[in-house]
Enzyme design. Structure first.
Site, PDB file in Angstrom:
ATOM      1  N   ASP A 203       0.885  -1.164   0.000  1.00 49.43           N
ATOM      2  CA  ASP A 203       0.000   0.000   0.000  1.00 49.43           C
ATOM      3  C   ASP A 203       0.921   1.211   0.000  1.00 49.43           C
ATOM      4  OD1 ASP A 203      -1.609   2.188   0.610  1.00 49.43           O
ATOM      5  OD2 ASP A 203      -2.961   1.024   1.866  1.00 49.43           O
ATOM      6  N   HIS A 204       1.001   1.917  -1.122  1.00 53.12           N
ATOM      7  CA  HIS A 204       2.039   2.941  -1.265  1.00 53.12           C
ATOM      8  C   HIS A 204       1.877   4.078  -0.259  1.00 53.12           C
ATOM      9  CE1 HIS A 204      -1.126   4.852  -3.754  1.00 53.12           C
ATOM     10  NE2 HIS A 204      -0.515   5.978  -3.464  1.00 53.12           N
ATOM     11  N   HIS A 266      -6.098   2.491   2.092  1.00 53.48           N
ATOM     12  CA  HIS A 266      -5.302   3.626   2.545  1.00 53.48           C
ATOM     13  C   HIS A 266      -5.794   4.221   3.863  1.00 53.48           C
ATOM     14  CE1 HIS A 266      -3.546   3.281  -1.322  1.00 53.48           C
ATOM     15  NE2 HIS A 266      -4.400   4.021  -1.989  1.00 53.48           N
TER      16      HIS A 266
END
Length: 513
Positions: A203-204, A266
């Site tokens: 998950d960037h 996120h």
């Protein structure tokens, strides 16, 4: 610099860039190498690591896709994605050195023969580059292809390390499933082939500097953690706003929506990092154990509580930063009668000793007034107003995640002059101002972590399933009811009016951005 003819020329010391160089050489196999994610994010991130000495000197990048092309074609395409100005911290021309490490492999994701040939090609690269059998597989393909690639890697014997001294790892992009059942099924298929310790669910958002600094801010400073609880904090707001629409992702977004695309991943990741207890150590097991405890402590969304706690919206035509924009239903590739949500706001409660009674307000949306992602910690008012008649504002701590990463703390201070007038002032920290060298972007940080075997900022199977368990009842309720009259907010606004009601019903309001 190594004397081997095909080594990458090492840049200036990696610690100036804030990273640790991996010790092990390896080959990175990028599935979906001809796609948008690979060219827009991943290849530039790898180049950024390489030019700052944050990749091992001996590495190869092998692109795997169905598109027919040669090694030189792949290099030329990749070169177009790299920055022309190499910027501060890099010495000399490095693009050619990096591009020499790139190779391409044409194959079919469902063809066992392709994987047999892939195994042979990896052996050749191991010998050519003396890579010690270390392999990282990166799945940058559409999600429906993940289980097929994983299964084929297992059947070809590529999921296990080549020797006792080598390693094999796999990075899997979000979305990881589209509900809890599909996420659990995907976890089962992945873990039938790989060990959990080999799997890096990326998950960037977790690679962003401020997200990582949140843990340092809390647990590396003695003055903040004692205040981080229900006794001093009134409420918490987490905002992930985008000014863009769906761009070229209409087909994906129509089947996903804001709840699946942003909240489940996120935004709940940020929530768990804000709310977790102090881990025993900053390592993958300790941090992820505490994150899962937060997700399991969030009060479930059930039945009649859902309409009172969750708001959904869809943008209509409007103006974003002075430019006219179409509504979601007018975007290319979108159903003109679509009921897909492009905005979600919700209130959740974390039912544990630390956070009892502290509401967490979460919101995310597309085509909002401006792009901003932040965590705002609203502290309680002073218990006794000594300075009567003054409009004292409660202290506010804001962690800016993007676009301007940093931390801001507001507090009351006396205005200059003879009279006792109090105004709110800010203490600000900005990464861009503090660092002479550019910091690595989120993908660079996370790829570097994976290459070093550090899974702290990656999700674990139980964490993915716990997040889906929270949002599944909301999705089920929406599926079984009619949506509100869409569109219900104009592009360029901050979302539907019902989102304001969500906070106003508690005597609060969304922070002005």
């Amino acid at each position: 610099m190594s004397s081997r003819p095909n080594d990458f020329a090492v840049a200036s010391p990696a610690d100036a860039y804030g990273c640790e160089a991996p010790r092990d050489p390896c080959v990175i196999v990028m599935f979906g190498a001809s796609g948008d994610l690979a060219h827009r994010k991943l290849i530039p991130a790898l180049f950024d690591l390489a030019r700052h000495g944050c990749l091992a000197p001996r590495f190869r990048l092998l692109g795997f896709a169905r598109t027919q092309m040669s090694d030189d074609d792949f290099r030329r395409g990749a070169g177009e994605d790299l920055p022309k100005d190499e910027g501060a911290g890099a010495q000399g021309g490095r693009r050619d050195d990096f591009l020499k490490q790139l190779r391409y492999f044409t194959g079919d994701y469902d063809d066992p023969e392709s994987y047999r040939r892939l195994a042979q090609r990896l052996d050749e690269l191991d010998h050519e580059g003396q890579l010690a059998g270390n392999r990282l597989f990166y799945l940058a393909t559409p999600p429906d292809i993940y289980p097929r690639i994983v299964g084929q890697l297992g059947s070809a014997g590529l999921a296990r390390p080549a020797s006792e001294k080598s390693w094999t790892r796999i990075i899997i992009e979000k979305p990881f499933g589209h509900d809890r059942a599909s996420a659990r099924d995907l976890n089962r298929k992945v873990l039938d082939v790989f060990e959990e310790s080999q799997v890096y669910r990326i998950d960037h958002y977790l690679g962003k500097q401020t997200v990582q600094n949140l843990l340092v801010f809390r647990f590396g400073n003695g003055i903040f953690e004692p205040l981080w609880n229900r006794n001093y904090i009134d409420s918490i707001q987490i905002t992930a706003a985008e000014s863009l629409g769906v761009e070229r992702r209409a087909a994906f977004y129509e089947s996903t929506g804001a709840m699946r695309d942003m909240i489940q991943s996120h935004v709940l990741q940020l929530t768990s990092l804000v709310a977790l207890e102090a881990p025993a150590a900053f390592d993958a097991t300790s941090v992820r154990n505490e994150k899962i405890k937060v997700l399991q402590s969030i009060r479930p969304f059930v039945g009649e509580t859902i309409p009172k706690s969750v708001v959904r919206g869809q943008y209509g035509p409007g103006n974003v930063q002075g430019a006219p924009e179409p509504g979601y239903r007018q975007e290319p590739g979108v159903n003109p009668n679509s009921a897909t949500e492009t905005f979600v706001a919700l209130k959740l409660q974390v039912d544990n000793w630390r956070w009892s009674g502290v509401p967490f307000y979460l919101r995310t949306g597309k085509r909002l007034a401006r792009p901003v992602t932040e965590v705002a910690i609203q502290f309680k008012e002073a218990p006794h107003l000594v300075f009567r008649g003054e409009n004292l504002q409660p202290n506010l701590l804001v962690l800016n995640i993007q676009p301007d990463e940093g931390i801001s703390l507001s507090f009351g201070a006396k205005s200059p002059g003879a009279q006792m007038h109090i105004r709110s002032v800010n203490m600000d920290f900005r990464y861009r101002q503090d660092s002479a060298d550019a910091s690595p972007d989120a993908y660079s940080t996370l790829i570097n972590d994976c290459l070093r075997g550090d899974a702290t900022l990656f999700d674990r199977a139980d964490g993915v399933e716990a997040a889906w368990e929270l949002v599944d009842p909301i999705l089920d309720a929406w599926r079984n009811s009619s949506p509100p009259p869409f569109p219900n907010y104009p592009a360029g606004s901050w979302g539907p009016a019902a989102a304001d009601d969500l906070t106003a019903s508690d005597g609060r309001h969304w922070r002005a951005l």
